[in-house]
Write a protein that holds these residues in place. Structure first.
Motif, short mmCIF file in Angstrom:
data_model
loop_
_atom_site.label_atom_id
_atom_site.label_comp_id
_atom_site.label_asym_id
_atom_site.label_seq_id
_atom_site.Cartn_x
_atom_site.Cartn_y
_atom_site.Cartn_z
N GLU A 293 27.49 -4.08 75.39
CA GLU A 293 26.21 -3.73 75.90
C GLU A 293 25.04 -4.47 75.69
O GLU A 293 24.91 -4.30 74.40
CB GLU A 293 26.17 -2.13 75.59
CG GLU A 293 27.48 -1.43 75.93
CD GLU A 293 27.84 -0.50 75.33
OE1 GLU A 293 28.77 0.40 75.06
OE2 GLU A 293 28.04 -1.37 74.15
N TRP B 75 30.26 3.20 83.46
CA TRP B 75 29.61 3.84 81.90
C TRP B 75 29.42 5.66 81.71
O TRP B 75 29.36 6.04 82.79
CB TRP B 75 28.27 3.63 82.63
CG TRP B 75 27.93 1.95 82.31
CD1 TRP B 75 28.44 1.27 83.78
CD2 TRP B 75 27.50 1.25 81.60
NE1 TRP B 75 28.66 0.05 83.36
CE2 TRP B 75 28.12 -0.51 82.21
CE3 TRP B 75 27.02 1.05 80.35
CZ2 TRP B 75 27.46 -1.47 81.53
CZ3 TRP B 75 26.26 0.79 79.69
CH2 TRP B 75 27.35 -0.54 80.18
N TYR B 76 29.34 5.60 80.66
CA TYR B 76 28.86 7.04 80.27
C TYR B 76 27.82 7.70 80.09
O TYR B 76 27.11 6.21 78.60
CB TYR B 76 29.89 7.80 78.97
CG TYR B 76 31.91 8.20 79.87
CD1 TYR B 76 31.91 6.79 80.23
CD2 TYR B 76 32.25 8.49 79.56
CE1 TYR B 76 33.73 6.91 80.47
CE2 TYR B 76 33.58 8.73 80.58
CZ TYR B 76 34.06 7.97 81.24
OH TYR B 76 35.47 8.97 81.63
N ARG B 77 26.98 8.49 79.07
CA ARG B 77 26.23 8.70 78.16
C ARG B 77 26.44 10.05 77.46
O ARG B 77 27.06 10.93 77.83
CB ARG B 77 24.86 8.57 79.70
CG ARG B 77 24.52 10.13 80.25
CD ARG B 77 23.70 9.65 81.45
NE ARG B 77 23.16 10.59 81.96
CZ ARG B 77 22.47 10.43 83.77
NH1 ARG B 77 21.83 10.10 83.58
NH2 ARG B 77 22.35 11.92 84.03
N TYR C 94 23.82 4.69 76.34
CA TYR C 94 24.86 4.72 77.19
C TYR C 94 26.16 4.26 77.18
O TYR C 94 25.34 2.83 76.27
CB TYR C 94 23.85 3.99 78.62
CG TYR C 94 23.09 5.05 79.42
CD1 TYR C 94 22.04 5.24 78.82
CD2 TYR C 94 24.27 5.61 80.69
CE1 TYR C 94 21.33 6.41 80.13
CE2 TYR C 94 22.73 5.94 81.33
CZ TYR C 94 21.79 6.09 80.86
OH TYR C 94 21.20 7.28 82.19
N TYR C 95 27.34 4.27 77.18
CA TYR C 95 28.02 3.51 76.52
C TYR C 95 29.28 3.03 77.70
O TYR C 95 29.80 3.83 78.96
CB TYR C 95 29.29 4.86 75.78
CG TYR C 95 28.71 5.15 74.75
CD1 TYR C 95 27.97 6.26 74.59
CD2 TYR C 95 29.06 4.06 73.23
CE1 TYR C 95 27.35 7.01 73.85
CE2 TYR C 95 28.21 5.27 72.32
CZ TYR C 95 27.49 6.19 72.30
OH TYR C 95 26.82 6.98 71.63
N CYS C 96 29.61 2.06 77.36
CA CYS C 96 30.50 1.48 78.58
C CYS C 96 32.21 1.80 78.05
O CYS C 96 31.97 1.78 76.77
CB CYS C 96 30.66 -0.25 78.36
SG CYS C 96 31.50 -1.19 79.44
N ASP D 5 17.64 11.15 82.16
CA ASP D 5 18.13 10.59 82.04
C ASP D 5 18.14 9.43 80.85
O ASP D 5 19.16 8.46 80.37
CB ASP D 5 17.47 8.81 83.11
CG ASP D 5 17.91 9.41 84.85
OD1 ASP D 5 17.03 9.10 85.24
OD2 ASP D 5 19.21 10.24 84.84
N GLY E 5 27.15 0.60 72.06
CA GLY E 5 26.18 1.58 73.15
C GLY E 5 25.03 1.58 72.60
O GLY E 5 24.95 0.47 72.24
N VAL F 33 28.89 8.96 83.74
CA VAL F 33 27.49 8.60 84.80
C VAL F 33 28.40 7.57 86.20
O VAL F 33 28.28 8.09 87.02
CB VAL F 33 26.87 7.41 83.79
CG1 VAL F 33 25.82 6.79 84.94
CG2 VAL F 33 26.73 7.70 82.74
N GLY G 143 19.69 -2.13 77.68
CA GLY G 143 18.41 -0.16 77.24
C GLY G 143 17.29 -0.77 76.85
O GLY G 143 16.64 -1.95 77.01
N ARG H 46 28.94 13.54 76.40
CA ARG H 46 29.61 12.64 76.44
C ARG H 46 30.06 12.70 77.54
O ARG H 46 30.83 13.27 77.92
CB ARG H 46 30.10 11.27 75.97
CG ARG H 46 29.80 10.54 76.30
CD ARG H 46 31.08 9.74 76.08
NE ARG H 46 30.38 8.77 74.06
CZ ARG H 46 30.83 8.10 73.61
NH1 ARG H 46 31.67 7.60 73.34
NH2 ARG H 46 30.61 8.37 71.78
#
Length: 117
Positions: free
Chosen positions: A6, A36-38, A93-95, A89, A110, A48, A9, A45
């Motif tokens: 990622e 995408w998760y956050r 953020y994780y792919c 927000d 992340g 998103v 950010g 977690r």
């Protein structure tokens, strides 16, 4: 070993925009879903946004109309365009990538997104 990297950010003011990128080490055609998760401090977690290999998209209610997920198959990259950012927000953020046939689930390391004035 699948690698997801990622980038994008950073710190942004409320109302601002950021674009996150997730570059995969393999062709993203091989993944049934990417997303995408956050995770915010002290919270679980959460999903998103996600996009399937067929192009179907789904979003968390909290980001609908503000975030857009897209994919560039030639670059093996998935993007998350985030507009009208809010302090809530703020998160790492994780792919994520999934292969249904092998039950493979892969995560990036992340990237921090901070929305603050």
């Amino acid at each position: 070993q699948v690698q997801l990297v990622e980038s994008g950010g950073g710190l942004v003011q409320p109302g601002g925009s950021l674009r996150l990128s997730c570059a995969a080490s393999e062709t993203i055609f091989s993944f049934n879903n990417m997303g995408w998760y956050r995770q915010a401090p002290g919270k679980q977690r959460e999903l998103v946004a996600a996009i399937s290999s067929g192009g179907s998209r789904n979003y968390a209610d909290s980001v609908k109309g503000r975030f857009t997920i897209s994919r560039d198959n030639a670059k093996n990259t998935v993007y998350l365009q985030m507009n009208s950012l809010k302090p809530e927000d703020t998160a790492v953020y994780y792919c994520n990538a999934q292969r249904i046939a092998t039950m493979g689930v892969y995560w990036g390391q992340g990237t921090q997104v901070t929305v603050s004035s």
